[in-house]
Every structure is written in structure tokens, then in C-alpha cells.
Design a protein around this motif. Structure first.
Motif, PDB file in Angstrom:
ATOM      1  N   TRP A   1       0.903  -1.349   0.414  1.00 14.35           N
ATOM      2  CA  TRP A   1       0.189  -0.004   0.548  1.00 14.35           C
ATOM      3  C   TRP A   1       0.954   0.968   0.236  1.00 14.35           C
ATOM      4  O   TRP A   1       0.715   1.939  -0.746  1.00 14.35           O
ATOM      5  CB  TRP A   1      -1.127  -0.266   1.463  1.00 14.35           C
ATOM      6  N   GLU A   2       2.268   0.992   0.722  1.00  7.87           N
ATOM      7  CA  GLU A   2       2.782   2.786   0.794  1.00  7.87           C
ATOM      8  C   GLU A   2       3.286   2.846  -0.195  1.00  7.87           C
ATOM      9  O   GLU A   2       3.268   3.879  -0.864  1.00  7.87           O
ATOM     10  CB  GLU A   2       4.046   2.083   1.880  1.00  7.87           C
ATOM     11  N   LYS A   3       3.716   1.828  -1.146  1.00  6.54           N
ATOM     12  CA  LYS A   3       4.009   2.075  -2.510  1.00  6.54           C
ATOM     13  C   LYS A   3       3.300   2.170  -3.442  1.00  6.54           C
ATOM     14  O   LYS A   3       4.106   3.641  -3.851  1.00  6.54           O
ATOM     15  CB  LYS A   3       4.908   0.883  -3.269  1.00  6.54           C
ATOM     16  N   GLN A   4       1.772   2.166  -3.513  1.00  4.00           N
ATOM     17  CA  GLN A   4       0.913   2.737  -4.360  1.00  4.00           C
ATOM     18  C   GLN A   4       0.572   4.127  -3.884  1.00  4.00           C
ATOM     19  O   GLN A   4       0.057   4.895  -4.486  1.00  4.00           O
ATOM     20  CB  GLN A   4      -0.008   1.347  -4.244  1.00  4.00           C
ATOM     21  N   ALA A   5       0.418   4.367  -2.703  1.00  2.00           N
ATOM     22  CA  ALA A   5       0.295   5.609  -1.923  1.00  2.00           C
ATOM     23  C   ALA A   5       1.253   6.234  -2.472  1.00  2.00           C
ATOM     24  O   ALA A   5       0.727   7.549  -2.618  1.00  2.00           O
ATOM     25  CB  ALA A   5      -0.420   5.087  -0.597  1.00  2.00           C
ATOM     26  N   ALA A   6       1.899   6.244  -2.284  1.00  2.00           N
ATOM     27  CA  ALA A   6       3.440   7.400  -2.780  1.00  2.00           C
ATOM     28  C   ALA A   6       2.804   7.628  -4.370  1.00  2.00           C
ATOM     29  O   ALA A   6       3.422   8.751  -4.928  1.00  2.00           O
ATOM     30  CB  ALA A   6       4.595   6.888  -2.446  1.00  2.00           C
ATOM     31  N   PHE A   7       2.533   6.339  -5.526  1.00  2.00           N
ATOM     32  CA  PHE A   7       2.132   7.235  -6.541  1.00  2.00           C
ATOM     33  C   PHE A   7       1.188   7.422  -6.754  1.00  2.00           C
ATOM     34  O   PHE A   7       0.911   9.073  -7.833  1.00  2.00           O
ATOM     35  CB  PHE A   7       2.405   5.444  -7.729  1.00  2.00           C
ATOM     36  N   THR A   8      -0.064   7.123  -6.014  1.00  2.00           N
ATOM     37  CA  THR A   8      -1.886   7.943  -5.812  1.00  2.00           C
ATOM     38  C   THR A   8      -1.104   9.436  -5.547  1.00  2.00           C
ATOM     39  O   THR A   8      -1.146  10.454  -6.598  1.00  2.00           O
ATOM     40  CB  THR A   8      -2.431   7.400  -4.956  1.00  2.00           C
ATOM     41  N   GLN A   9      -0.489   9.952  -4.747  1.00  2.00           N
ATOM     42  CA  GLN A   9      -0.101  10.819  -4.500  1.00  2.00           C
ATOM     43  C   GLN A   9       0.839  11.520  -4.833  1.00  2.00           C
ATOM     44  O   GLN A   9       0.033  13.127  -4.938  1.00  2.00           O
ATOM     45  CB  GLN A   9       1.277  10.652  -2.830  1.00  2.00           C
ATOM     46  N   ARG A  10       1.836  10.933  -5.836  1.00  2.00           N
ATOM     47  CA  ARG A  10       2.286  11.662  -6.584  1.00  2.00           C
ATOM     48  C   ARG A  10       1.792  12.328  -8.589  1.00  2.00           C
ATOM     49  O   ARG A  10       1.413  13.666  -8.086  1.00  2.00           O
ATOM     50  CB  ARG A  10       3.539  10.979  -7.864  1.00  2.00           C
ATOM     51  N   ILE A  11       0.215  11.373  -8.095  1.00  2.00           N
ATOM     52  CA  ILE A  11      -0.223  12.001  -9.551  1.00  2.00           C
ATOM     53  C   ILE A  11      -1.214  12.994  -8.802  1.00  2.00           C
ATOM     54  O   ILE A  11      -1.711  13.797  -9.789  1.00  2.00           O
ATOM     55  CB  ILE A  11      -1.433  10.808  -9.293  1.00  2.00           C
ATOM     56  N   ASP A  12      -1.504  13.065  -7.685  1.00  2.00           N
ATOM     57  CA  ASP A  12      -2.800  13.913  -6.576  1.00  2.00           C
ATOM     58  C   ASP A  12      -1.693  15.578  -7.449  1.00  2.00           C
ATOM     59  O   ASP A  12      -2.024  16.560  -7.137  1.00  2.00           O
ATOM     60  CB  ASP A  12      -2.772  13.925  -5.452  1.00  2.00           C
ATOM     61  N   ARG A  13       0.251  15.189  -6.708  1.00  2.00           N
ATOM     62  CA  ARG A  13       0.291  16.131  -7.041  1.00  2.00           C
ATOM     63  C   ARG A  13       0.648  17.139  -8.018  1.00  2.00           C
ATOM     64  O   ARG A  13       0.683  18.387  -8.146  1.00  2.00           O
ATOM     65  CB  ARG A  13       2.159  16.446  -6.098  1.00  2.00           C
ATOM     66  N   ALA A  14       0.895  16.229  -8.989  1.00  2.00           N
ATOM     67  CA  ALA A  14       0.271  16.596 -10.760  1.00  2.00           C
ATOM     68  C   ALA A  14      -0.985  17.538 -11.078  1.00  2.00           C
ATOM     69  O   ALA A  14      -0.714  17.947 -11.911  1.00  2.00           O
ATOM     70  CB  ALA A  14       0.498  15.715 -11.625  1.00  2.00           C
ATOM     71  N   ILE A  15      -1.989  16.552 -10.240  1.00  2.00           N
ATOM     72  CA  ILE A  15      -3.414  17.304 -10.443  1.00  2.00           C
ATOM     73  C   ILE A  15      -3.755  18.440 -10.223  1.00  2.00           C
ATOM     74  O   ILE A  15      -3.442  19.469 -10.946  1.00  2.00           O
ATOM     75  CB  ILE A  15      -4.219  16.262 -10.046  1.00  2.00           C
ATOM     76  N   GLN A  16      -2.552  19.043  -9.306  1.00  2.00           N
ATOM     77  CA  GLN A  16      -2.455  19.965  -8.549  1.00  2.00           C
ATOM     78  C   GLN A  16      -1.924  21.789  -8.994  1.00  2.00           C
ATOM     79  O   GLN A  16      -2.575  22.452  -9.284  1.00  2.00           O
ATOM     80  CB  GLN A  16      -1.959  20.059  -6.827  1.00  2.00           C
ATOM     81  N   TYR A  17      -1.003  20.360  -9.733  1.00  2.00           N
ATOM     82  CA  TYR A  17       0.587  21.447 -10.483  1.00  2.00           C
ATOM     83  C   TYR A  17      -0.647  22.096 -12.152  1.00  2.00           C
ATOM     84  O   TYR A  17      -0.642  23.619 -12.433  1.00  2.00           O
ATOM     85  CB  TYR A  17       1.691  20.288 -11.085  1.00  2.00           C
ATOM     86  N   GLN A  18      -1.161  20.522 -12.383  1.00  3.02           N
ATOM     87  CA  GLN A  18      -2.614  21.614 -13.910  1.00  3.02           C
ATOM     88  C   GLN A  18      -3.673  22.134 -13.365  1.00  3.02           C
ATOM     89  O   GLN A  18      -3.853  22.942 -14.418  1.00  3.02           O
ATOM     90  CB  GLN A  18      -2.611  20.122 -13.829  1.00  3.02           C
TER      91      GLN A  18
END
Length: 256
Positions: free
Chosen positions: A71-88
Motif C-alpha cells: 500500500w505504501e508504494k501504491q499510496a506514494a504513486f497516488t500522491q504523485r498523481i495528486d500533486r501533478a493534478i494540483q500543478y495542472q
């Protein structure tokens, strides 16, 4: 609380926040469980049985930990996606393309992707019954230079002042001087961002599109580098030239 045949389970907040947090905390209670199948056994049997049960618990615990790591590994990827969405999702900043625009309240504004300057001259002349002169001419000048970041709360004051003059000509002359002093900030649509304001134009540590910052090293100019073969060719050419000169000199010596 979940009730089962011979035990109860207390859930102290099992939850999942995608890309952020997982929480699993359970407590088991079997105070009212039937022990008739166990109390007839010998102490040695019970101890061996307990060790076996505890070992099975340990295996289950390790499976849970393995799942948590997954889950930690997957959550880190989800968080990266969220941060990219915030950026865009950050909208492009509104600006006047380095042109002066006058608002309804008389305030003039000039701006680009990084800076904004506002100014206003106001006639505050008034009658002063307590003064012998009666009428008091008064012209107030207010100006300010700010950052023009598209981020919320991204407007930070750089310079500004409010002054009062006795006549309109002096007020206008002062303001022209202030405008001239900061005119260099409004020659480009996206001027380079000073290091002290760099964070105002970043989202999740990424510089927003269309910006240049002093905090980032300038791209190194492309320089064509001679290949190894080219270098060898140059060396050989020099050697041939030197050998030719030596040969020519020997011929001259022979003819002499």
C-alpha cells in the motif's frame, strides 16, 4: 464492536485515505469464551498449542505488513498523481501584457506574468475652516509594485509608498519618476524570477509553465565537441606537416 461466537473485536479506527494514510487497529477480547475444550489438556499441551497459535499470528501479521508495504508504494504513486493534478489545475495568471490599464476607481495597473504595479493620483483638496487660507490644495499619490503569482496569496509587496503634494504637477512628476524606476520590470511578458520570489511561482516544488527562475541554473549553451577520431585526425595532420617540413629541409641540405 463486532461480535463473533467466542470473541469480540474492537475497531479503533480502521480507515484509508488514498495517497495519504492507512489505519488498522483492532483489539480482541474473549473473556466470555467457552474454555471446556482446553482446560482438560495438560499444561505442556496448552503451552505447545499457544506457541503454535502465536506463530500463526506472527505469519498473519507478516502478511499484513507485506500488504501495508505494498500500500505504501501504491499510496506514494497516488500522491504523485495528486500533486501533478494540483500543478495542472493552477490557472494562468491574468495580466495586462505590460500595458497600462485604468480601472473604474481611477487606479492604473500594469502587469505581466511576474510583476504588477498599481498607481493612483487623487485630488484630496478640501476646505479647512480652521485655517486662515480656507481652501487647502492636496494631491495624494499611492503606488505599489507586487509579485503577480497565479497562486493564492501569491501577491507580495516589493515596493510602494503613499505621498501627499500641494499641487498636481508635483504629484504627477513624482509618480512619473516611480514608474520610470520600475519600468525595467515590464519589458518582458515573463521576466526572470528573482530567487527570493521563486516559491511563489512553484507548485509542489515544480516551476509553473512559462516561467524562468534565477534559482535554476541556466541551460548550458551547446558546444560541439570534437570526437576522438577528429582529435586523432588533427594530431596526425600536425605530424604529417612536421614530417614534411623535416623532409624538405633534408632535401635542401643535400642540394647544398
Amino acid at each position: 464492536m463486532e461480535k463473533y461466537d467466542d470473541y469480540d473485536v474492537l475497531d479503533f479506527g480502521t480507515s484509508l485515505i488514498p495517497g495519504a494514510q492507512i489505519k488498522i487497529e483492532h483489539s480482541v477480547s474473549s473473556e466470555k469464551a467457552d474454555l471446556s475444550d482446553l482446560i482438560s489438556r495438560s499444561a505442556e499441551d496448552l503451552q505447545a498449542l499457544r506457541e503454535e497459535s502465536a506463530a500463526s499470528e506472527q505469519k498473519a501479521y507478516e502478511i499484513i505488513l507485506s500488504a501495508v508495504h505494498q500500500w505504501e508504494k501504491q499510496a506514494a504513486f497516488t500522491q504523485r498523481i495528486d500533486r501533478a493534478i494540483q500543478y495542472q489545475r493552477i490557472p494562468a495568471v491574468q495580466h495586462t501584457s505590460n500595458e497600462w490599464v485604468q480601472g473604474e476607481d481611477g487606479e492604473k495597473t500594469i502587469s505581466n506574468m511576474v510583476y504588477k504595479m498599481t498607481c493612483r493620483i487623487k485630488d484630496d483638496s478640501h476646505w479647512d475652516l480652521w485655517k486662515s487660507q480656507g481652501y487647502k490644495p492636496c494631491w495624494s499619490v499611492r503606488w505599489g509594485v507586487y509579485t503577480n503569482s497565479p497562486k493564492r496569496h501569491g501577491s507580495v509587496g516589493i515596493a510602494g509608498q503613499t505621498r501627499v503634494f500641494k499641487d498636481q504637477e508635483s504629484a504627477e512628476k513624482y509618480l512619473r519618476g516611480r514608474i520610470k524606476a520600475y519600468a525595467h520590470l515590464f519589458t518582458e511578458i515573463s521576466p526572470q524570477i528573482p530567487k527570493e520570489y521563486d516559491e511563489l511561482f512553484r507548485v509542489n516544488n515544480q516551476l509553473l509553465p512559462g516561467y524562468r527562475s534565477e534559482a535554476e541554473p541556466a541551460p548550458v549553451a551547446h558546444q560541439e565537441k570534437a570526437s576522438v577520431l577528429e582529435k586523432l585526425s588533427t594530431v596526425k595532420s600536425h605530424e604529417k606537416t612536421a614530417a614534411s617540413k623535416i623532409a624538405d629541409k633534408k632535401k635542401e641540405d643535400i642540394h647544398r
